[in-house]
Design a protein around this motif. Sequence first.
Motif, mmCIF file in Angstrom:
data_model
loop_
_atom_site.group_PDB
_atom_site.id
_atom_site.type_symbol
_atom_site.label_atom_id
_atom_site.label_comp_id
_atom_site.label_asym_id
_atom_site.label_seq_id
_atom_site.Cartn_x
_atom_site.Cartn_y
_atom_site.Cartn_z
ATOM 1 N N SER A 332 0.834 -1.202 0.000
ATOM 2 C CA SER A 332 0.000 0.000 0.000
ATOM 3 C C SER A 332 0.867 1.251 0.000
ATOM 4 N N GLY A 333 0.515 2.197 -0.879
ATOM 5 C CA GLY A 333 1.219 3.476 -0.887
ATOM 6 C C GLY A 333 1.036 4.233 0.400
ATOM 7 N N HIS A 334 -0.129 4.080 1.038
ATOM 8 C CA HIS A 334 -0.373 4.739 2.319
ATOM 9 C C HIS A 334 0.636 4.266 3.366
ATOM 10 N N ARG A 335 0.973 2.975 3.347
ATOM 11 C CA ARG A 335 1.923 2.444 4.327
ATOM 12 C C ARG A 335 3.315 3.021 4.106
ATOM 13 N N VAL A 336 3.726 3.125 2.849
ATOM 14 C CA VAL A 336 5.051 3.693 2.552
ATOM 15 C C VAL A 336 5.087 5.161 2.955
ATOM 16 N N ALA A 337 4.022 5.905 2.618
ATOM 17 C CA ALA A 337 3.978 7.327 2.971
ATOM 18 C C ALA A 337 4.004 7.518 4.478
ATOM 19 N N ALA A 338 3.263 6.668 5.214
ATOM 20 C CA ALA A 338 3.243 6.786 6.673
ATOM 21 C C ALA A 338 4.625 6.526 7.259
ATOM 22 N N GLU A 339 5.348 5.551 6.688
ATOM 23 C CA GLU A 339 6.693 5.261 7.193
ATOM 24 C C GLU A 339 7.658 6.392 6.851
ATOM 25 N N LEU A 340 7.502 6.969 5.657
ATOM 26 C CA LEU A 340 8.325 8.123 5.295
ATOM 27 C C LEU A 340 8.054 9.301 6.219
ATOM 28 N N GLU A 341 6.774 9.507 6.564
ATOM 29 C CA GLU A 341 6.425 10.622 7.446
ATOM 30 C C GLU A 341 7.025 10.417 8.836
ATOM 31 N N ARG A 342 7.008 9.173 9.322
ATOM 32 C CA ARG A 342 7.645 8.897 10.620
ATOM 33 C C ARG A 342 9.149 9.142 10.540
ATOM 34 N N LEU A 343 9.749 8.780 9.417
ATOM 35 C CA LEU A 343 11.187 9.002 9.239
ATOM 36 C C LEU A 343 11.511 10.492 9.285
ATOM 37 N N VAL A 344 10.701 11.301 8.597
ATOM 38 C CA VAL A 344 10.960 12.739 8.540
ATOM 39 C C VAL A 344 10.760 13.377 9.911
ATOM 40 N N PHE A 399 7.252 17.222 6.227
ATOM 41 C CA PHE A 399 7.032 16.117 5.297
ATOM 42 C C PHE A 399 6.879 16.581 3.849
ATOM 43 N N PRO A 400 6.042 17.581 3.549
ATOM 44 C CA PRO A 400 5.989 18.043 2.153
ATOM 45 C C PRO A 400 7.335 18.543 1.648
ATOM 46 N N LEU A 401 8.107 19.189 2.507
ATOM 47 C CA LEU A 401 9.431 19.638 2.098
ATOM 48 C C LEU A 401 10.330 18.456 1.747
ATOM 49 N N ALA A 402 10.241 17.398 2.543
ATOM 50 C CA ALA A 402 11.042 16.207 2.250
ATOM 51 C C ALA A 402 10.639 15.600 0.910
ATOM 52 N N ARG A 462 5.073 38.094 -3.279
ATOM 53 C CA ARG A 462 3.641 38.199 -3.042
ATOM 54 C C ARG A 462 2.909 37.235 -3.965
ATOM 55 N N GLY A 463 1.982 36.452 -3.412
ATOM 56 C CA GLY A 463 1.231 35.483 -4.197
ATOM 57 C C GLY A 463 1.900 34.127 -4.287
ATOM 58 N N THR A 464 3.144 34.027 -3.841
ATOM 59 C CA THR A 464 3.841 32.743 -3.831
ATOM 60 C C THR A 464 3.500 31.995 -2.550
ATOM 61 N N THR A 465 3.158 30.729 -2.652
ATOM 62 C CA THR A 465 2.782 29.966 -1.459
ATOM 63 C C THR A 465 3.997 29.756 -0.560
ATOM 64 N N PRO A 466 3.775 29.597 0.745
ATOM 65 C CA PRO A 466 4.890 29.311 1.653
ATOM 66 C C PRO A 466 5.677 28.072 1.230
ATOM 67 N N LEU A 467 4.972 27.025 0.739
ATOM 68 C CA LEU A 467 5.675 25.809 0.319
ATOM 69 C C LEU A 467 6.591 26.094 -0.868
#
Length: 555
Positions: A332-344, A399-402, A462-467
Motif C-alpha cells: 500500500s502506498g499509504h503504508r510507505v507514505a506513513a513510514e516516510l512521514e515517521r522518518l521525517v 514532510f511536504p518539504l522532504a 507576493r502570491g507565492t505559497t509558503p511551500l
Amino acid sequence: MARRAHAYPQVTVAAAELVDTAVVTAPAGITAADAVRVARTREAGVVACGDGGYALREDLARAVALGLGELPARALTRPLPVVARQAPELDVRRRLAEGATAVIVTDGRTALGAVARAPRPRAVSLAAHLARTVEPASLTLLAAAGRHAEAVGARAFVAGGIVRDAWRARAASAHDLDVVVEGDGLAVARALASELGGALVEHERFLTASVTTPGGVRIDVVTARSERYESPGALPRVMPATIEQDLRRRDFAVNAMAAALGGEWPLLDPLGGIRDLSRHRLRVLHPLSFVEDPTRLLRAARYAARLDFAMDAWTTQCQALAVELAPYPALSGHRVAAELERLVADARPALALARLGRAGVLRIVDARYRFTRGTARAVGALDDTVVWAAAHGLGVPAFPLALLALVADQPPRVATAFLDRLAIRGEPLARLLRALGSEDSGLPSAAPNARTTPGRRAATTRGTTPLALAARYLAGDAAVRARLDAEVAARRAEQGELRGDELMGLGVPSGPAVGAVLGEIRARRRRGEIADRAAEIDYVRAWVSERHTDDEREG
C-alpha cells in the motif's frame, strides 16, 4: 594415614555430539523450490548450496510461500558460524546465545550437521535499567498490565524500543508503551482501559489494541503472534503464538527483546539483540524480511540514523535483494507514505533519506527513480530549510518539504508518479506540483541593496505559497537564500502583526469587516504609511471610531 582424593576424569562434550539437525549438500545453482524439496526428502534443516553458503529449510519454504521459488537458493543463505567437530560445547552454546540460528559442525571439508536447539539463555534482570530510564508512572502502568494479564491466566511482557533503550541507558518515551501478552491481549487491554478510565481502540484482525490514559499516555497491547505473508509487501495473516515466536517475527534483533512485567523484569533476548547493541549494528532476522515487508527498508534507515547504527554486511545484502525484487504491487502506498512521514519526524531525517537514496531503496516506489546529485544536494539542505521556514513563520510541515527534496530533480512524469504511488492526491498533490513548478527567475538577479524598498522586496514573493518559497530556499545557493531572507522578511512585515481575533478585541465586528481591515493594514504597510504594531492599533481604533460616528449619523 590420609587417603588420597580420587581423581575423576574430566568429561568434555564436543560439537559433533550436539548435532541435532541434518545438513544436505545441493548444487550451487539450485533454486529455492528445488532446494526445499531436497531438504524435505532428506529430512534436513539446512542446505549447503555448494558455494560455501548455508540456507535454512524454513527460509527456502518462506520463499516458496511468497511465490519466489525460482530464486537461487544461494540468495537466501545466512552467515552461520562454522566449528570443527571437536570444538567444545561451550563454544557452540555461546554462538547460539549470541543470536546464531544454527551452528554448522564440520570435519574440515564437509558438514556433519548443525546444532539448532539453543538452550534458553540465563535470565538477566532488566529492573535496574528500567528504573533508571523509565518514569515511575509508566512503570506503574506496565505493572498494572501485568496484573490484568495474570488475572486472565496470561503472561505479559514489555517489548520493543523501551527495552532496547533501557539496556542502552537511554531515556525511553513516557507516552508510548508496548505490551505483548502471551494469551488474550484484547481482554487485558479492555481490563486496563476500564481500570484507568482510558479510551480503547481495538484492531481484532491484528490481535492488537491501544489504550490511551486520561493523561495522554498510550499503551499498545499486542497478543503475542506469528505472521504469515502470502505475497511480497502484503499485510500478513496473524495467529496467536508464544513470546519467543512473537520476537522472531519482528524487524531487527535490537527490537526483538522483551522483559516479563513485574518482579525482576527478566530479559528475553533469544536473537542476540544485546550483542548487536554493543556492536552498534542493525541485523534482520531472516533473508526475506525486507521482501515480506518493504517498509522495513525505510525503518532500517530511520533506526540507523537515530541510533547511529549501521546495517551489517548480510543485512545490506538482504536489502539489495529486496530492491532487486521491486516493484511490490501488494504494498500500500499509504503504508510507505506513513513510514516516510515517521522518518521525517524522527531524528536526523536528511541522513536517513540520503541512506535510502544511495541504496536505491526509493525504487520500490517507482522503478525509474534515481537518486541524483541534485537530489542529494536537496536532501542535504532539508534540515536547514525546515529551520528557516519555521523561523520565518511560514507554517510549512517538514514532510511536504522532504517530498519536494526527493522529487525536485526527477523528470516530471517520474515525480508525479512517485507522489501518486504514495497516495498523495487532490489538493496536497496540487500544492506540491505548484511548488515544483515555481521558477526562481521571478527573483531579482542581484542581492538586495540599501535602495531596494521593503515593498519591492515583498512584491517579488507576493502570491507565492509558503511551500513554494521553501522549495526555492531548498534548491537555492547562498545568493538565492540571501534574497529570500530579505524578501520573506519584507513580506512578513507587509502582512502586519495584528490578527483577526485582536481586531475584534479592538472593536471590529466579526465577518467581512475583519478581512477588509486586515487588507487595508497590508496596503498601508506597502505604502509605508504603517510601520509597526502600535501604528496598526492606532489605525484600527481610528477605523472603529469613524464607523461609530457614521452609525450615529445614520441613526
